[in-house]
Design a protein around this motif. Sequence first.
Motif, PDB file in Angstrom:
ATOM      1  N   ASN A  49       0.852  -1.176   0.000  1.00  0.00           N
ATOM      2  CA  ASN A  49       0.000   0.000   0.000  1.00  0.00           C
ATOM      3  C   ASN A  49       0.901   1.244   0.000  1.00  0.00           C
ATOM      4  O   ASN A  49       1.721   1.429   0.896  1.00  0.00           O
ATOM      5  N   THR A  52       0.347   3.432   3.356  1.00  0.00           N
ATOM      6  CA  THR A  52       0.669   2.888   4.683  1.00  0.00           C
ATOM      7  C   THR A  52       1.955   2.067   4.711  1.00  0.00           C
ATOM      8  O   THR A  52       2.512   1.823   5.781  1.00  0.00           O
ATOM      9  N   GLU A  54       1.984  -0.982   4.102  1.00  0.00           N
ATOM     10  CA  GLU A  54       1.543  -2.328   4.483  1.00  0.00           C
ATOM     11  C   GLU A  54       1.487  -3.228   3.254  1.00  0.00           C
ATOM     12  O   GLU A  54       1.037  -2.826   2.188  1.00  0.00           O
ATOM     13  N   VAL A  56      -0.116  -5.878   0.978  1.00  0.00           N
ATOM     14  CA  VAL A  56      -1.528  -6.165   0.735  1.00  0.00           C
ATOM     15  C   VAL A  56      -1.676  -7.578   0.179  1.00  0.00           C
ATOM     16  O   VAL A  56      -1.030  -7.923  -0.821  1.00  0.00           O
TER      17      VAL A  56
END
Length: 291
Positions: A49, A52, A54, A56
């Motif tokens: 992402n 963020t 993060e 995915v």
Amino acid sequence: MARAIWTGAISFGLVTIPVKLYAAVQSKSVKFNQLDGQDHQRIQMKRVNAATGEEVPYARIVKGYELAKDRYVIIEPGELESLDPKKTKTIDIDAFVDLAEIDPIHYDHAYYLAPAPGGAKPYRLLVDTMAETGKVAIATVVIRSKEQLVALRAAGDVMAMTTMVFPDEVVDPKTLDEIPNADEIQSSDRELAMARQLVESLADPFEPGRYRDTYREQILAMIERKANGEVVSVEAPVEGEEAPAPDLMAALKASLDAARAGDDADAPAKKAPAKRKAPAAPKAAKTPATK
């Protein structure tokens, strides 16, 4: 042994010819893996992402079409599937055209079509007919859920199929700013005559075997040397100053003279063997001319 990547049938009029599709081109580009320069371990590409950081999971990823910066239209898988063309497994011929009418810029990927069980006779008939008439069949076919525009033609004893780009995918050359205006820049009769002589002096039958991917060969040779423990020295390329554009007529004349000199240099080499005789040999035992 080559494996078929698609099976279906050619259809035109009331004729149906079962066929199998095979790739006609095999890429031999040298491929490299990305490694960590410290320990030479493979690099993994992760879906992250952008906001963020993060990672995915694949199940959470959707397709989005960007309308403007950071503004997307989300398309669900089911919505795309509802638009998929009907998988008919048929190559539907729309028309037969002359090969010369097709600009090569429309060609994309090449394949071979071979007859499937029960299709040998009509397949042979279509190949022979297309070869005799010099016609190319323009057709549509669905492969991997995508409708393709294709051209079928006789290639010796085999039928070749080439996917084509659609007309709206071809860039209009009129949009190129650098193309000179034909009304403003014209070639003189003398320039045309010399250029024609140069082209004719370099004219030759097309022999694919004469051409090799020398860059790929150099890469593979370097890989082999390094794999055998050899240290490869690297020399930085020398960037020279850009030479001014030569006078067109002078360049044409120099090119034509060089082409003629090359032909003259080759001629004695080709003729010389025919004049030599083997020592103490009978007249019939002359060394044949080099071809």
